[in-house]
Design a protein around this motif. Structure first.
Motif: not given
Length: 178
Positions: A105-114, A67-76
């Protein structure tokens, strides 16, 4: 003048009123592969997408969860829709920051679930800032006023054609997206 933008994939996207269904990883990967870090004030083209890939790989090397690895990919990822503003300018633009944070936040909700927790945000920020240290040093030849971070991954700020960056970004996304 419309209040939307047309994305690479043809979606009419409203950056100040994002709808989850209008966010597409292909648009994100494509745009970030073409956006230059540092507003182009670097020694050679280095994309926001490359920076995100480096952050993702560093998070994995640090043993972070998928989840955090994906969050780092998506952080920008919000920058695919709102551009990459330099930190000295962005800090004086509270309305922009509000829209950018909401979109992320919307991007994280879509791809991380929250959305990310405060601790998750802190860990992503550490990786981002540590990678920025080397981006500044290697792309601007500007030493930083802090100790050199200890990195766990091999990374590069060499030029990579945008098509390759886009493909790598998508491959990493599919590897970590559940």
């Amino acid at each position: 003048m419309p209040d939307y933008m047309t994305t690479y994939g043809g979606t009419h996207f409203y950056p100040t009123k994002p709808v989850m269904e209008d966010i597409h990883i292909r648009d994100i990967a494509h745009a970030l592969s073409l956006l230059c870090r540092g507003n182009g004030q670097v020694t050679h083209f280095f994309s926001v997408g490359q920076h995100c890939i480096n952050c993702c790989r560093e998070a994995k090397a640090r043993g972070y969860s998928n989840r955090l690895v994906l969050a780092c990919l998506l952080h920008d990822a919000s920058e695919a829709y709102m551009a990459d503003l330099i930190r000295p300018l962005k800090k004086d633009m509270p309305e922009y920051i509000r829209h950018e944070e909401h979109l992320l936040q919307v991007i994280y909700e879509k791809y991380l679930g929250s959305p990310l927790s405060e601790e998750e945000q802190r860990l992503v920020k550490i990786v981002d800032d540590d990678m920025l240290y080397f981006d500044m040093l290697n792309l601007l030849k500007e030493p930083q006023n802090r100790p050199e971070p200890v990195m766990k991954s091999d990374f590069s700020q060499e030029f990579v054609p945008f098509e390759q960056v886009e493909q790598q970004y998508l491959e990493l996304f599919h590897q970590y997206y559940n």
